[in-house]
Design a protein around this motif. Structure first.
Motif, mmCIF file in Angstrom:
data_model
loop_
_atom_site.group_PDB
_atom_site.id
_atom_site.type_symbol
_atom_site.label_atom_id
_atom_site.label_comp_id
_atom_site.label_asym_id
_atom_site.label_seq_id
_atom_site.Cartn_x
_atom_site.Cartn_y
_atom_site.Cartn_z
ATOM 1 N N LYS A 75 -46.361 -0.528 6.426
ATOM 2 C CA LYS A 75 -46.475 0.678 6.891
ATOM 3 C C LYS A 75 -46.644 0.808 8.454
ATOM 4 N N ALA A 76 -47.300 -0.079 9.055
ATOM 5 C CA ALA A 76 -47.657 -0.307 10.444
ATOM 6 C C ALA A 76 -46.602 -0.769 11.107
ATOM 7 N N GLN A 77 -45.369 -1.509 10.629
ATOM 8 C CA GLN A 77 -44.188 -1.840 10.880
ATOM 9 C C GLN A 77 -43.283 -0.660 11.153
ATOM 10 N N GLU A 78 -43.281 0.174 9.825
ATOM 11 C CA GLU A 78 -42.427 1.325 9.980
ATOM 12 C C GLU A 78 -42.906 2.055 10.944
ATOM 13 N N LYS A 79 -44.226 2.484 11.012
ATOM 14 C CA LYS A 79 -44.870 3.411 11.900
ATOM 15 C C LYS A 79 -44.333 3.151 13.526
ATOM 16 N N ALA A 80 -44.565 1.770 13.728
ATOM 17 C CA ALA A 80 -44.273 1.212 15.001
ATOM 18 C C ALA A 80 -42.641 1.491 15.205
ATOM 19 N N ALA A 81 -41.926 1.303 14.291
ATOM 20 C CA ALA A 81 -40.454 1.447 14.401
ATOM 21 C C ALA A 81 -40.196 2.748 14.763
ATOM 22 N N ALA A 82 -40.712 3.714 13.766
ATOM 23 C CA ALA A 82 -40.577 5.239 14.300
ATOM 24 C C ALA A 82 -40.907 5.677 15.306
ATOM 25 N N ALA A 83 -42.051 5.131 16.073
ATOM 26 C CA ALA A 83 -42.703 5.518 17.466
ATOM 27 C C ALA A 83 -41.664 4.910 18.238
ATOM 28 N N ALA A 84 -41.009 3.683 18.201
ATOM 29 C CA ALA A 84 -40.010 2.946 19.055
ATOM 30 C C ALA A 84 -38.778 3.899 19.077
ATOM 31 N N ALA A 85 -38.498 4.444 17.825
ATOM 32 C CA ALA A 85 -37.203 5.085 17.667
ATOM 33 C C ALA A 85 -37.419 6.539 18.514
ATOM 34 N N GLU A 86 -38.506 7.129 18.444
ATOM 35 C CA GLU A 86 -39.023 8.451 18.812
ATOM 36 C C GLU A 86 -38.882 8.240 20.348
ATOM 37 N N ALA A 87 -39.659 6.974 21.034
ATOM 38 C CA ALA A 87 -39.525 6.878 22.293
ATOM 39 C C ALA A 87 -38.080 6.419 22.858
ATOM 40 N N ALA A 88 -37.294 5.965 21.957
ATOM 41 C CA ALA A 88 -35.864 5.608 22.498
ATOM 42 C C ALA A 88 -35.384 7.013 22.449
#
Length: 140
Positions: A91-104
């Motif tokens: 979940k934490a990895q998915e959340k981080a990936a989503a945040a990174a995608a959102e930031a990108a």
């Protein structure tokens, strides 16, 4: 002969259950005159000892089985905890990936805005000299 078989069995059972009384009876000089009774007592004691040993072995096996079951339960709990930790990590990895995608995406959108603004500035800059050149022709 007198139908006292049941009474005899009860006496034998009581003697087998009480070692002190059995020792008293079996060491008596009077009992030495009745080898069949001594033999029956010995058989009864041996039978009781086997039953006791079997019961003790069964109790020990049951204790070992319970201990094994407890260990298995503990291992299962540990596996469950590991699964929970893995799920939390996922979940934490998915959340981080989503945040990174959102930031990108936000960075990409900012670049597009900046690019559009840059083009607008360039266009505005291109239009200005043409207005100046128009002024220069009007003035001259």
């Amino acid at each position: 002969e007198f139908g006292l078989g049941l009474l005899r069995e009860k006496i034998m059972e009581q003697l087998t259950k009480n070692p002190a009384e059995l020792a008293t009876v079996s060491s008596s000089t009077e009992i030495m005159k009745h080898p069949k009774i001594l033999q029956d007592l010995l058989m009864q004691v041996a039978s009781a000892a086997r039953a006791g040993a079997a019961a003790a072995a069964a109790a020990e096996k049951e204790k070992e089985d319970k201990a094994r079951e407890e260990k298995e339960k503990e291992k299962e709990k540990e596996r469950e905890k590991e699964k929970e930790k893995e799920a939390e990590l996922q979940k934490a990895q998915e959340k981080a990936a989503a945040a990174a995608a959102e930031a990108a995406a936000a960075t990409g959108a900012k670049r597009e805005r900046d690019k559009a603004q840059g083009k607008a500035h360039e266009k505005a800059a291109q239009e200005r000299p043409s207005k100046k050149s128009r002024r220069g022709t009007v003035a001259g």
